[in-house]
Design an enzyme around this catalytic site. Sequence first.
Site, PDB file in Angstrom:
ATOM      1  N   CYS A  67       0.800  -1.221   0.000  1.00 22.26           N
ATOM      2  CA  CYS A  67       0.000   0.000   0.000  1.00 22.26           C
ATOM      3  C   CYS A  67       0.833   1.273   0.000  1.00 22.26           C
ATOM      4  O   CYS A  67       0.534   2.225  -0.730  1.00 22.26           O
ATOM      5  CB  CYS A  67      -0.972  -0.002   1.180  1.00 22.26           C
ATOM      6  SG  CYS A  67      -0.193   0.102   2.816  1.00 22.26           S
ATOM      7  N   HIS A 106      -2.054   1.027   7.109  1.00 27.68           N
ATOM      8  CA  HIS A 106      -2.453   1.124   5.712  1.00 27.68           C
ATOM      9  C   HIS A 106      -2.496   2.585   5.289  1.00 27.68           C
ATOM     10  O   HIS A 106      -2.885   3.461   6.083  1.00 27.68           O
ATOM     11  CB  HIS A 106      -3.828   0.471   5.535  1.00 27.68           C
ATOM     12  CG  HIS A 106      -4.298   0.366   4.126  1.00 27.68           C
ATOM     13  ND1 HIS A 106      -3.550  -0.184   3.117  1.00 27.68           N
ATOM     14  CD2 HIS A 106      -5.472   0.747   3.549  1.00 27.68           C
ATOM     15  CE1 HIS A 106      -4.231  -0.155   1.988  1.00 27.68           C
ATOM     16  NE2 HIS A 106      -5.395   0.418   2.218  1.00 27.68           N
ATOM     17  N   ASP A 121      -7.896   3.842  -3.522  1.00 25.93           N
ATOM     18  CA  ASP A 121      -6.994   2.848  -2.930  1.00 25.93           C
ATOM     19  C   ASP A 121      -6.537   1.883  -4.018  1.00 25.93           C
ATOM     20  O   ASP A 121      -7.288   1.008  -4.447  1.00 25.93           O
ATOM     21  CB  ASP A 121      -7.698   2.092  -1.809  1.00 25.93           C
ATOM     22  CG  ASP A 121      -6.734   1.286  -0.942  1.00 25.93           C
ATOM     23  OD1 ASP A 121      -5.585   1.076  -1.381  1.00 25.93           O
ATOM     24  OD2 ASP A 121      -7.124   0.867   0.163  1.00 25.93           O
TER      25      ASP A 121
END
Length: 284
Positions: A67, A106, A121
Site C-alpha cells: 500500500c 495502511h 486505494d
Amino acid sequence: MDVGAYLSRIGYQGPMEPTLETLRGLHRCHLFSVPFESLSVHCGEPITLALPLLYDKIVRRRRGGFCYENNGLFLWLLRALGFCVVGLAGRVRNRFTGRLGPPCDHLVLLARLGGQRFLCDVGFGDGFLEPLRLEPGLEQPQEGGTFRLGLAGGVWVLERLRAPGEEGQMLYTFTLEERELGDFAAMCCYHQQAPSSIFACKSFCSLPQPGGGRLTYMGWRLIATRGGERTETPLQPHEIPALLQRAFGAQLSGTLVPKDQDIHSSRLRAQLWGGIPRRGLGEG
C-alpha cells in the site's frame, strides 16, 4: 515525475483534466497494471519510502508493491495532474487473524472533486476498482462487489457486502487526519519483518483480471478466482520466476525465497517493540 512514462506504465490513454472521469480511469488502469505484491521482502530488496525509489521500482522496473508504495506513488501522480488529494492512515482487518492492524497499518487516499470527496486505494489487493464516494451508509456496487462506508466516533469503516442490503464484512478502518508518506516509515519496517504481517509471512503477487476474478501467486501456488470458483495450481520453485514475469510482468532483480507461513498475531508486541519505536506506531 515523468507523467507520460507513468501513464504508459499503467496503460492509461484517457483525458488528463482533474475530473471524476479521469480519476476513475487512472484508478482502474493502475489496479489492472501494477501488482499488489510482497516480492521485494523475499528477494532481499529493502523497501524505503522515498518517491524517486518507488517511481524507479514501479514505473521504470515495472514492478508492484504494497500500500505505501502503490498509493504513495499514485498520490504523487494525482497531484502532478492537478487533483486535490491527501493521504490518510488506516488499519486493515487481517483476513487470516480477524484482527485490526496497528495504527498507520495502511495508506489510503482522499480526493476532493467539485464539493465531493472520494476514497481511492490502489494498494489494497482485492478491494474496490473505482473510487468510492465518502458518504456513510451509501451502498456502492461495482465489479469487485458492493461496498459501503460507515462512520462512528470519527472513524470510518469500509465494508464489502455479499449482497445489497445485507451485513457487510469489514475490510479496514481509517480517519480523515491528513498524513505524509514519512508517517508510515515505521510501519513500513514492521510489514517487512513482523510475524503478524502478511507481507513478511507470505511471498505473493496479485492482479485483478479483465472481466472479473483475480490471479494470485502465493508461496508455491498459483491461485485463480472467478465467479466464486477457486482453482489452485502447485508450483515448483524453478517455475516461479518465469511465471511472475509471464503472468504479472514482474522481473525480479534478486533471488526469490518463496514463503507461505502462518501469521502469528499473538507475537505482535514482542516482535514489534523489539525493533520499532513505539511512538512510530502512534503509541505515545
